[in-house]
Design an enzyme around this catalytic site. Structure first.
Site, mmCIF file in Angstrom:
data_model
loop_
_atom_site.group_PDB
_atom_site.id
_atom_site.type_symbol
_atom_site.label_atom_id
_atom_site.label_comp_id
_atom_site.label_asym_id
_atom_site.label_seq_id
_atom_site.Cartn_x
_atom_site.Cartn_y
_atom_site.Cartn_z
ATOM 1 N N GLY A 73 0.990 -1.169 -0.091
ATOM 2 C CA GLY A 73 0.047 -0.001 0.002
ATOM 3 C C GLY A 73 0.727 1.266 -0.056
ATOM 4 C CB THR A 74 4.014 2.036 1.878
ATOM 5 O OG1 THR A 74 3.584 2.157 3.075
ATOM 6 C CG2 THR A 74 5.010 3.424 1.726
ATOM 7 C CG ASN A 146 -4.531 3.840 9.429
ATOM 8 O OD1 ASN A 146 -5.138 5.135 9.476
ATOM 9 N ND2 ASN A 146 -3.437 3.699 10.172
ATOM 10 C CD GLN A 174 -6.875 -0.681 7.745
ATOM 11 O OE1 GLN A 174 -7.401 -1.716 8.065
ATOM 12 N NE2 GLN A 174 -5.430 -0.924 8.362
ATOM 13 C CB ALA A 195 -1.934 -8.697 -0.745
ATOM 14 C CG HIS A 196 -0.437 -6.656 4.686
ATOM 15 N ND1 HIS A 196 -0.452 -6.418 5.950
ATOM 16 C CD2 HIS A 196 -0.377 -5.550 4.077
ATOM 17 C CE1 HIS A 196 -0.022 -4.970 6.067
ATOM 18 N NE2 HIS A 196 -0.111 -4.553 4.908
ATOM 19 C CB THR A 232 11.229 -9.622 -11.674
ATOM 20 O OG1 THR A 232 12.178 -9.596 -12.683
ATOM 21 C CG2 THR A 232 10.518 -10.963 -12.139
ATOM 22 C CB CYS A 311 3.206 2.349 9.569
ATOM 23 S SG CYS A 311 2.296 1.213 8.566
#
Length: 374
Positions: A73-74, A146, A174, A195-196, A232, A311
């Site tokens: 996300g960052t 968040n 979020q 994703a997490h 990649t 964070c």
């Protein structure tokens, strides 16, 4: 054997889903670069594009949107902010994640900060005034906060931004899995995902942007991701991200509501209670028990919660978001409890039992100190 910890910190990261792990293992078995032209490379490329379509479908963005996979996300937020080139100024809300709030001033534009109401919502009247201050604005507003779970009125804000000739970026990290996302109906020009937060792997995210917008690369190099993000692609992580979107749906908040009622009965205040809030995040404060002491008690009892954003280099400090809401007096006493796909109603009940026991002991210690000093 000791009991397993009770995990109620899904807003920081949500444990990986078994289906996601299996999808990642299948992708790892391909063992090829998606940019290679041989058979295995083409297989990896197919897996990549299947995942891209799955994530776009998750936000109902197939057709009106494009997607660039990122490392999280960052990076997605950074890629969005880098599109401010060609704009005259930047406006970000005071409730943004640090990846937007702290980064905004590094892009060379004058930055204004839209204030928050005491409810936690962005002050749309103040934002309107900032938008009409002249020049073409690049605007960033988080959808679901968040720390508080407060849901901002993005459609209304998008209309205001576009009327001023601006670009609206929405941090939806979020929001994913907590509210239904319809990119076209939302009206944003871009939004970020990670994703997490929905039971996918860490280190994978995406920037989704309108097909009507052109973007330039923040990481130049090879031609990966249509030339917008060199490097990649992480095929296994991306496959896991796509699988997570197939299972991420808003959960019932009945048990959460019962827990919040119990907290209020014990003297706590639910932050942002008067505003629309997403299920899965409860931020609350008490006037006389610091977040640091609460976290120590909860951790010793085997309960994983947090004091706000994860964070902040592992530090327990006063919440910038609560301060922006005008709650400075309790900004160092806020605890965030966040549920997810592993959470049961019994987990919420266990949390209340552990927290209330600690709060009672804290009061007893405080009373003893007062008695000794009398």
């Amino acid at each position: 054997m000791a009991n397993a910890p009770l995990y109620l910190d899904h807003a920081a990261t949500s444990p990986i889903r078994p289906q996601v792990r299996e999808a990642m293992l299948r992708a790892w078995e391909i063992g090829a670069n998606a940019s290679s032209v041989h058979a295995l490379g083409r297989k990896a490329k197919l897996r990549l594009e299947e995942a891209r379509n799955a994530v776009l479908a998750f936000v109902n963005g197939v057709g009106p949107a494009r997607l660039v996979f990122t490392s999280g996300g960052t990076e997605a937020n950074q890629l969005a902010l880098s599109q401010s080139r060609g704009f005259d100024r930047m406006i970000v809300s005071a409730g943004e994640h640090d990846s937007v709030y702290k980064a905004a001033e590094s892009y060379g534009l004058p930055v204004a900060y839209a204030p928050l109401l005491r409810s936690g919502l962005v002050d749309t009247e103040a934002l309107h005034q900032l938008l009409n201050a002249g020049g073409k604005p690049f605007v960033a507003v988080m959808w679901v906060n968040n720390e508080t779970g407060v849901i901002n009125p993005i459609r209304e804000i998008a209309d205001q931004v576009h009327a001023a000739g601006g670009w609206l970026h929405v941090d939806a990290v979020q929001a994913a899995g907590k509210v239904a996302i319809d990119f076209e109906a939302l009206g944003a020009d871009s939004l970020s995902l990670a994703a997490h937060k929905i039971g996918g792997p860490q280190g994978v995210g995406a920037l989704i942007y309108s097909a009507d917008r052109d973007i330039h690369a923040a990481i130049p190099g090879g031609g990966q991701e249509f030339g917008h993000r060199a490097g990649t692609e992480n095929i296994a992580g991306i496959a896991g991200f796509a699988e997570a979107t197939r299972h991420a749906r808003p959960a019932s908040d009945a048990a959460q509501a019962e827990a919040e009622a119990a907290l209020k009965a014990l003297g706590a205040t639910i932050v942002g209670e008067e505003a629309p809030r997403a299920s899965g995040i409860t931020c609350f404060t008490v006037p006389d028990w610091t977040a640091q002491l609460q976290l120590i008690h909860m951790d010793m009892a085997g309960v994983c919660v947090s004091s706000g954003s994860a964070c902040s280099s592992g530090k327990v400090k006063s919440s910038r978001v609560l301060e922006a809401m005008g709650l400075s007096e309790v900004a160092d006493k806020a605890l965030r409890v966040s549920s997810g796909w592993t959470t049961s109603a019994a987990d919420w009940q266990q949390f209340i039992e552990v927290w209330s026991t600690g709060y009672a002991k804290h009061h007893a210690r405080q009373a003893g100190r007062v008695k000794e000093s009398a």
